[in-house]
Design an enzyme around this catalytic site. Structure first.
Site, short mmCIF file in Angstrom:
data_model
loop_
_atom_site.label_atom_id
_atom_site.label_comp_id
_atom_site.label_asym_id
_atom_site.label_seq_id
_atom_site.Cartn_x
_atom_site.Cartn_y
_atom_site.Cartn_z
N SER A 1 0.97 -1.13 0.17
CA SER A 1 -0.40 0.24 -0.64
C SER A 1 1.26 1.66 0.06
O SER A 1 0.17 2.27 0.08
CB SER A 1 -0.66 0.00 1.51
N LYS B 1 -12.05 -0.58 3.88
CA LYS B 1 -11.80 0.09 2.39
C LYS B 1 -12.17 -0.18 1.70
O LYS B 1 -13.88 0.77 1.70
CB LYS B 1 -10.46 -0.50 2.47
N HIS C 1 -6.22 -4.00 -0.13
CA HIS C 1 -6.08 -2.88 -1.06
C HIS C 1 -6.40 -2.90 -2.62
O HIS C 1 -6.85 -2.55 -3.63
CB HIS C 1 -4.99 -1.99 -1.25
C1 LIG Z 1 -2.98 -5.85 3.76
C2 LIG Z 1 -3.87 -4.63 4.56
N1 LIG Z 1 -3.66 -5.61 5.62
C3 LIG Z 1 -4.86 -5.46 6.58
C4 LIG Z 1 -5.18 -4.60 7.53
C5 LIG Z 1 -6.00 -3.91 8.54
O1 LIG Z 1 -7.47 -3.91 7.98
P1 LIG Z 1 -8.32 -3.71 9.55
O2 LIG Z 1 -8.74 -2.22 8.85
O3 LIG Z 1 -9.70 -4.57 8.07
O4 LIG Z 1 -7.91 -4.26 10.14
C6 LIG Z 1 -4.97 -3.37 6.25
C7 LIG Z 1 -5.33 -1.94 6.27
O5 LIG Z 1 -4.54 -1.23 6.47
C8 LIG Z 1 -3.89 -3.47 5.11
O6 LIG Z 1 -3.46 -2.33 4.28
#
Ligand SMILES: Cc1ncc(COP(=O)(O)O)c(C=O)c1O
Length: 399
Positions: free
Chosen positions: A185, A244, A213
């Site tokens: 990201s 998201k 993402h």
């Molecule tokens: C690749 C990835 N995995 C997991 C998460 C965490 O997601 P959540 O907000 O649902 O805990 C994010 C969020 O930033 C992310 O970018």
């Protein structure tokens, strides 16, 4: 005041002072409107939002909000426990079926976040006889999830499949899992999924992709990085978020083989010891999947907006890496400069975050822009002009 002279608290106060002095203290901006393409923030109206994961513009969508409201009326507000104790809502079952169908896996299980999903997975399915192989740039939730499990741990250099192949070659563990972000990201860069899949098949390893993402963003119909790269339905295990593109609230999931998902229901600690996803969140997520299916033009618009934005910034002379993802980084060099530019941009009506070391490598500090399908061309132009002005002021681009 109770505890004010405690040595630990004094130590922590000192650490906070050090963060402030180093300029790395994170302060938060107050949002005074719903999350959308344009927001009111810190007393400023009509600011172009370029730093949320609201990729499809569903966070304030009337249908999503109506679905959540209906669910509150019909199903109540909270679950008041965990599913194996207090019961599973019909909405949970529907959403899990929907997620499994979406990723073409046998089953899926909900968590209250993708953080929890990643924290749950490795501990529940691997033990000391097994091994897990993780890209060094994987998300913090994967890193922490792996820390909790007893398996042998390997970290491979980012996207270096030769290094991974060497590790798989020499490792003699019983069962193996390879895990990668679908999209990294900070760059908007996709994992090399077809090659990873081939390597995993060759070495009898299970491939896990966290497509937080990618979901709703990539692929012709928004099915994510797997669809974009022609391996949809082939990856063994997908983890992801509802926080998201799919409405932006909370919620996460693991989609994969039935036996793996069932073991997660039996053994995974965030599922067994933390409250179930609220019905309104499940209902809104179901509506988000409906919208994605009924209005694939949102995904197309996001892609067009992203291409327009990326190209315009490059034309103005900015260093913007190639890519198709809605994360559009503008490389500016030093951390202090990225932070100063993001502050000035907020004053000029654009909300964008600056990231520097250690989140990204030294000398590669950046403004990380995130485009949404909800942005109009006028809003994107306004942001591009403001970024170009601030960039020229600091000598990043010519005037
Ligand atoms: C690749 C990835 N995995 C997991 C998460 C965490 O997601 P959540 O907000 O649902 O805990 C994010 C969020 O930033 C992310 O970018």
């Amino acid at each position: 005041m109770a505890g004010s002279s405690n040595a630990l608290i004094e130590h922590l106060a000192g650490e906070l002072d050090a963060l402030r002095e180093a300029g790395t203290y994170k302060s938060e901006h107050e949002l005074e409107s719903p999350q959308d393409a344009v927001v009111d923030v810190d007393g400023r109206d009509d600011v172009v939002m370029l730093t949320s994961n609201n990729y499809l513009g569903l966070a304030d969508h009337p249908r999503i909000k109506a679905a959540a409201r209906r669910a509150i009326e019909e199903w109540g507000y909270g679950m008041a426990s965990v599913r194996f104790i207090c019961g599973t809502d019909t909405l949970h079952l529907k959403l899990e079926e929907r997620i499994a169908g979406f990723f073409e896996t046998e089953a899926a299980i909900l968590f209250t976040s993708c953080w929890n999903a990643n924290e749950a997975l490795f501990f529940a399915v691997l033990d000391e006889e097994d091994a897990v192989f993780s890209d060094e740039l994987n998300h913090a939730s994967i890193i922490d999830g792996i820390r909790l499990c007893k398996a042998n741990r390997y970290r491979f250099a980012h996207a270096d499949l030769d290094a991974l192949a060497d590790q798989l070659e020499t490792d003699e563990s019983r069962h193996r899992m390879v895990v990668t972000d679908g999209v990294f990201s900070m760059e908007g860069e996709m994992a090399r999924l077809p090659a990873l899949l081939e390597l995993c098949r060759k070495h009898d390893a299970v491939l896990v992709v966290d497509d937080s993402h990618g979901t709703g963003v990539l692929g012709e119909t928004g099915k994510g990085t797997m669809e974009e790269l022609g391996v949809h339905g082939k990856v063994d295990v997908v983890t992801g978020t509802l926080g998201k593109a799919l409405g932006g609230a909370v919620g996460g999931f693991v989609a994969g083989p039935g036996a793996l998902v069932d073991i997660l229901r039996q053994r995974s600690r965030p599922y067994l010891f933390s409250n179930a996803v609220p019905p309104m969140v499940a209902a809104a997520a179901l509506e988000a999947f409906d919208l994605l299916e009924e209005e694939p033009e949102r995904v197309r618009r996001l892609r067009e907006n992203t291409a327009y934005f990326r190209e315009a910034l490059r034309e103005r002379g900015f260093d913007v890496p190639e890519g198709i993802h809605a994360v559009v980084p503008i490389l500016v060099g030093e951390t202090a400069l990225a932070i100063r530019m993001s502050k000035e941009l907020l004053d000029d009506g654009v909300y964008v975050s600056g990231f520097g070391f250690p989140v990204v490598p030294k000398g590669e500090a950046r403004l990380r822009c995130q485009v949404s399908a909800a942005h109009s061309k006028e809003e994107l132009d306004r942001a591009i002009d403001a970024i170009a002005d601030v960039g020229a002021r600091h000598g990043v681009v010519d005037r």
